[in-house]
Scaffold this motif. Structure first.
Motif, PDB file in Angstrom:
ATOM      1  N   LEU A  74     -17.638 -54.931  21.728  1.00 35.71           N
ATOM      2  CA  LEU A  74     -17.069 -54.487  20.453  1.00 35.71           C
ATOM      3  C   LEU A  74     -17.536 -53.067  20.105  1.00 35.71           C
ATOM      4  N   LYS A  75     -18.847 -52.821  20.382  1.00 34.50           N
ATOM      5  CA  LYS A  75     -19.399 -51.480  20.087  1.00 34.50           C
ATOM      6  C   LYS A  75     -18.724 -50.419  20.947  1.00 34.50           C
ATOM      7  N   GLU A  76     -18.486 -50.733  22.187  1.00 36.22           N
ATOM      8  CA  GLU A  76     -17.822 -49.789  23.092  1.00 36.22           C
ATOM      9  C   GLU A  76     -16.408 -49.490  22.611  1.00 36.22           C
ATOM     10  N   ILE A  77     -15.683 -50.569  22.191  1.00 33.63           N
ATOM     11  CA  ILE A  77     -14.314 -50.390  21.685  1.00 33.63           C
ATOM     12  C   ILE A  77     -14.326 -49.562  20.407  1.00 33.63           C
ATOM     13  N   GLU A  78     -15.315 -49.816  19.556  1.00 32.09           N
ATOM     14  CA  GLU A  78     -15.429 -49.069  18.302  1.00 32.09           C
ATOM     15  C   GLU A  78     -15.683 -47.583  18.578  1.00 32.09           C
ATOM     16  N   ASP A  79     -16.586 -47.321  19.516  1.00 32.15           N
ATOM     17  CA  ASP A  79     -16.889 -45.919  19.860  1.00 32.15           C
ATOM     18  C   ASP A  79     -15.660 -45.218  20.453  1.00 32.15           C
TER      19      ASP A  79
END
Length: 245
Positions: free
Chosen positions: A98-103
């Motif tokens: 999720l963090k990767e997608i958000e970034d």
């Protein structure tokens, strides 16, 4: 003797008139390069503005294409991350995904903002380009016509100069050597190139100073060339009644 002196005066007066015209034409011709260079500079100013705007548009469009490529790449990475997220087995991996997608979403958002800003810049520069092109259309033709007129006048002046130089050479041949030498000596000292002038009603028309009465009386006899005691120009008597208005 009187007729001979009169003839020499007439020759010198005519020679001076021709040489003054030669001087005027030569001065005008000396300005041709400066005038045409200034016109070329003005034309270049208009055309350079068009070229600069065109170059800026090309650079902005190149940047836009680069951003589009980066956007597609980031969106592809988001799609892969989303696909990968479906197969994770732990909560930690899920949160990391999720963090990767958000970034990546933040990157995409930034790129999209830059693309929109670039499109706005392109529109602004395209507006500037239209204005520059309108000025070129309005001014370039006039400037080129003005330059052509200057060059045409210069060619005509050059032809006139050649004719007058030939006329001056003929008058020099007609002048007595002593009279011509005196004329040249006086002319060399005068910035305005005026070496021979008339005296009317006792006043030298070269310096506007009265000459002595005795000299004025001698001048009317036209027995030899004389110089004004004030300005040193060659002087000759001019009948006030025959003087042109």
């Amino acid at each position: 003797m009187s007729n001979e002196v009169r003839q020499q005066i007439e020759v010198l007066v005519r020679l001076q008139g021709v040489e003054l015209e030669i001087r005027k034409i030569t001065q005008n011709l000396s300005q041709v390069d400066r005038i045409t260079s200034e016109l070329d500079a003005r034309l270049h100013e208009f055309t350079a503005a068009v070229e600069n705007s065109q170059n800026r548009i090309q650079e902005l469009m190149k940047t836009s294409r680069t951003l589009d490529a980066e956007l597609q790449m980031s969106q592809g990475r988001i799609a892969k991350s989303q696909e990968k997220l479906r197969s994770v087995k732990t909560n930690k991996e899920y949160q990391s995904g999720l963090k990767e997608i958000e970034d990546l979403g933040a990157i995409v958002s930034k790129i999209e903002d830059e693309i929109l800003a670039g499109m706005e810049q392109i529109e602004n520069v395209q507006g500037e380009l239209k204005g520059h092109e309108a000025r070129v259309a309005a001014q370039a033709g006039r400037i080129r016509a003005e330059k052509d007129a200057v060059l045409q006048e210069a060619r005509a002046a050059q032809a006139a100069l050649q004719r007058m130089e030939a006329e001056a050479a003929g008058l020099c041949d007609q002048a007595a050597s002593e009279a011509l030498a005196l004329y040249r000596r006086v002319k060399a000292k005068k910035p305005d190139g005026v070496a021979i002038v008339s005296v009317c009603n006792s006043v030298c028309r070269g310096c506007n100073v009265n000459i002595p009465p005795q000299m004025y009386n001698e001048l009317q006899r036209v027995d030899r060339l004389k110089n004004c005691p004030n300005c040193e120009r060659i002087i000759y008597w001019e009948d006030e009644e025959s003087r042109p208005e």
